[in-house]
Motif scaffolding. Structure first.
Motif, PDB file in Angstrom:
ATOM      1  N   ILE A  94       0.894  -1.247  -0.090  1.00  0.00           N
ATOM      2  CA  ILE A  94       0.093  -0.084   0.141  1.00  0.00           C
ATOM      3  C   ILE A  94       0.814   1.233  -0.062  1.00  0.00           C
ATOM      4  O   ILE A  94       0.785   2.085  -0.886  1.00  0.00           O
ATOM      5  CB  ILE A  94      -0.995  -0.035   1.093  1.00  0.00           C
ATOM      6  N   VAL A  95       1.649   1.307   0.846  1.00  0.00           N
ATOM      7  CA  VAL A  95       2.588   2.446   0.851  1.00  0.00           C
ATOM      8  C   VAL A  95       3.452   2.656  -0.556  1.00  0.00           C
ATOM      9  O   VAL A  95       3.616   3.718  -0.765  1.00  0.00           O
ATOM     10  CB  VAL A  95       3.699   2.382   2.005  1.00  0.00           C
ATOM     11  N   SER A  96       4.015   1.645  -1.126  1.00  0.00           N
ATOM     12  CA  SER A  96       4.760   1.705  -2.284  1.00  0.00           C
ATOM     13  C   SER A  96       3.702   2.290  -3.391  1.00  0.00           C
ATOM     14  O   SER A  96       4.056   3.074  -4.328  1.00  0.00           O
ATOM     15  CB  SER A  96       5.254   0.414  -2.826  1.00  0.00           C
ATOM     16  N   GLU A  97       2.552   1.652  -3.492  1.00  0.00           N
ATOM     17  CA  GLU A  97       1.786   2.020  -4.454  1.00  0.00           C
ATOM     18  C   GLU A  97       1.289   3.478  -4.096  1.00  0.00           C
ATOM     19  O   GLU A  97       1.126   4.211  -4.925  1.00  0.00           O
ATOM     20  CB  GLU A  97       0.203   1.240  -4.268  1.00  0.00           C
ATOM     21  N   MET A  98       0.949   3.771  -2.791  1.00  0.00           N
ATOM     22  CA  MET A  98       0.432   5.564  -2.783  1.00  0.00           C
ATOM     23  C   MET A  98       1.587   6.390  -3.054  1.00  0.00           C
ATOM     24  O   MET A  98       1.527   7.375  -3.632  1.00  0.00           O
ATOM     25  CB  MET A  98       0.232   5.537  -0.956  1.00  0.00           C
ATOM     26  N   HIS A  99       2.882   5.966  -2.823  1.00  0.00           N
ATOM     27  CA  HIS A  99       4.024   6.554  -3.328  1.00  0.00           C
ATOM     28  C   HIS A  99       4.372   6.842  -4.697  1.00  0.00           C
ATOM     29  O   HIS A  99       4.208   7.991  -5.251  1.00  0.00           O
ATOM     30  CB  HIS A  99       5.570   6.191  -2.853  1.00  0.00           C
ATOM     31  N   ARG A 100       3.887   5.632  -5.674  1.00  0.00           N
ATOM     32  CA  ARG A 100       4.048   5.643  -6.931  1.00  0.00           C
ATOM     33  C   ARG A 100       3.016   6.437  -7.736  1.00  0.00           C
ATOM     34  O   ARG A 100       2.919   7.363  -8.661  1.00  0.00           O
ATOM     35  CB  ARG A 100       3.669   4.374  -7.409  1.00  0.00           C
ATOM     36  N   LYS A 101       1.586   6.587  -6.766  1.00  0.00           N
ATOM     37  CA  LYS A 101       0.630   7.371  -7.440  1.00  0.00           C
ATOM     38  C   LYS A 101       0.738   9.013  -7.012  1.00  0.00           C
ATOM     39  O   LYS A 101      -0.323   9.674  -7.170  1.00  0.00           O
ATOM     40  CB  LYS A 101      -0.911   6.947  -7.136  1.00  0.00           C
ATOM     41  N   GLY A 102       1.703   9.228  -5.987  1.00  0.00           N
ATOM     42  CA  GLY A 102       1.713  10.600  -5.452  1.00  0.00           C
ATOM     43  C   GLY A 102       0.911  10.841  -4.429  1.00  0.00           C
ATOM     44  O   GLY A 102       0.612  11.898  -3.772  1.00  0.00           O
ATOM     45  N   GLN A 103       0.046   9.867  -3.733  1.00  0.00           N
ATOM     46  CA  GLN A 103      -0.713   9.926  -2.503  1.00  0.00           C
ATOM     47  C   GLN A 103      -0.127  10.204  -1.532  1.00  0.00           C
ATOM     48  O   GLN A 103      -0.662  10.816  -0.511  1.00  0.00           O
ATOM     49  CB  GLN A 103      -1.883   8.840  -2.793  1.00  0.00           C
ATOM     50  N   LEU A 104       1.101   9.441  -1.352  1.00  0.00           N
ATOM     51  CA  LEU A 104       1.843   9.458  -0.037  1.00  0.00           C
ATOM     52  C   LEU A 104       2.324  10.862   0.337  1.00  0.00           C
ATOM     53  O   LEU A 104       2.456  11.346   1.458  1.00  0.00           O
ATOM     54  CB  LEU A 104       2.756   8.429   0.156  1.00  0.00           C
ATOM     55  N   ALA A 105       2.453  11.751  -0.662  1.00  0.00           N
ATOM     56  CA  ALA A 105       2.908  12.974  -0.497  1.00  0.00           C
ATOM     57  C   ALA A 105       1.883  13.867   0.051  1.00  0.00           C
ATOM     58  O   ALA A 105       2.248  14.568   1.113  1.00  0.00           O
ATOM     59  CB  ALA A 105       3.356  13.638  -2.010  1.00  0.00           C
ATOM     60  N   GLU A 106       0.901  13.505  -0.160  1.00  0.00           N
ATOM     61  CA  GLU A 106      -0.438  14.244   0.389  1.00  0.00           C
ATOM     62  C   GLU A 106      -0.645  13.920   1.748  1.00  0.00           C
ATOM     63  O   GLU A 106      -0.794  14.617   2.574  1.00  0.00           O
ATOM     64  CB  GLU A 106      -1.916  14.012  -0.261  1.00  0.00           C
ATOM     65  N   VAL A 107      -0.368  12.637   2.127  1.00  0.00           N
ATOM     66  CA  VAL A 107      -0.696  12.214   3.464  1.00  0.00           C
ATOM     67  C   VAL A 107       0.509  12.484   4.346  1.00  0.00           C
ATOM     68  O   VAL A 107       0.289  12.844   5.490  1.00  0.00           O
ATOM     69  CB  VAL A 107      -0.450  10.592   3.467  1.00  0.00           C
ATOM     70  N   LEU A 108       1.605  12.807   3.975  1.00  0.00           N
ATOM     71  CA  LEU A 108       3.027  13.417   4.624  1.00  0.00           C
ATOM     72  C   LEU A 108       3.085  14.675   4.477  1.00  0.00           C
ATOM     73  O   LEU A 108       3.842  15.519   5.471  1.00  0.00           O
ATOM     74  CB  LEU A 108       4.252  12.560   3.934  1.00  0.00           C
ATOM     75  N   LYS A 109       2.245  15.531   3.853  1.00  0.00           N
ATOM     76  CA  LYS A 109       2.324  16.852   3.921  1.00  0.00           C
ATOM     77  C   LYS A 109       1.740  17.547   5.305  1.00  0.00           C
ATOM     78  O   LYS A 109       1.147  16.701   5.954  1.00  0.00           O
ATOM     79  CB  LYS A 109       1.778  17.707   2.759  1.00  0.00           C
ATOM     80  N   ASP A 110       2.356  18.733   5.513  1.00  0.00           N
ATOM     81  CA  ASP A 110       1.716  19.564   6.775  1.00  0.00           C
ATOM     82  C   ASP A 110       2.342  18.690   8.041  1.00  0.00           C
ATOM     83  O   ASP A 110       1.343  18.785   9.281  1.00  0.00           O
ATOM     84  CB  ASP A 110       0.313  19.749   6.839  1.00  0.00           C
ATOM     85  N   LEU A 111       3.543  18.086   8.103  1.00  0.00           N
ATOM     86  CA  LEU A 111       3.793  17.385   9.316  1.00  0.00           C
ATOM     87  C   LEU A 111       4.716  18.529  10.034  1.00  0.00           C
ATOM     88  O   LEU A 111       4.843  18.698  11.003  1.00  0.00           O
ATOM     89  CB  LEU A 111       4.381  16.007   8.987  1.00  0.00           C
TER      90      LEU A 111
END
Length: 111
Positions: A94-111
């Motif tokens: 899931i983490v790898s797929e989210m990274h590939r699709k650019g979704q992980l960047a959204e999750v990790l923003k505003d930390l």
């Protein structure tokens, strides 16, 4: 003997909850970020390195109760497990797929 197992499990779940709640990003993994002990954990560490975000981690190989407890905590059978802002994000696939699709960047923003 059963009480010891239960107490260990309770302590493990309390430790897991504390790790997740007190770290903006937390990874339960096999090994450490400097020395992952499985390919899946190494892959998630590499993905996190791409974002340069600080994160906490716990080596599940150090404690059997943590290793089993984390599976119950998230109702997820595999390790590694990534948590962001107290929420379970997923395992390696899931983490790898989210990274590939650019979704992980959204999750990790505003930390």
């Amino acid at each position: 003997m059963g009480k010891d197992i239960t107490m260990g499990e309770q302590e493990a779940l309390a430790t897991i909850k504390n790790d997740v709640e007190n770290n903006k990003v937390f990874l339960f993994m096999k090994g450490t970020p400097e020395s992952p002990q499985c390919g899946f954990s190494a892959q998630v560490v590499q993905v996190l390195k791409n974002y340069g975000v600080p994160y906490g981690s716990r080596n599940v190989l150090d404690d059997w109760d943590i290793r089993e407890g984390i599976k119950k905590f998230a109702n997820w059978p595999t390790i590694p497990q990534l948590y962001v802002k107290g929420k379970f994000v997923g395992g390696c696939d899931i983490v790898s797929e989210m990274h590939r699709k650019g979704q992980l960047a959204e999750v990790l923003k505003d930390l």
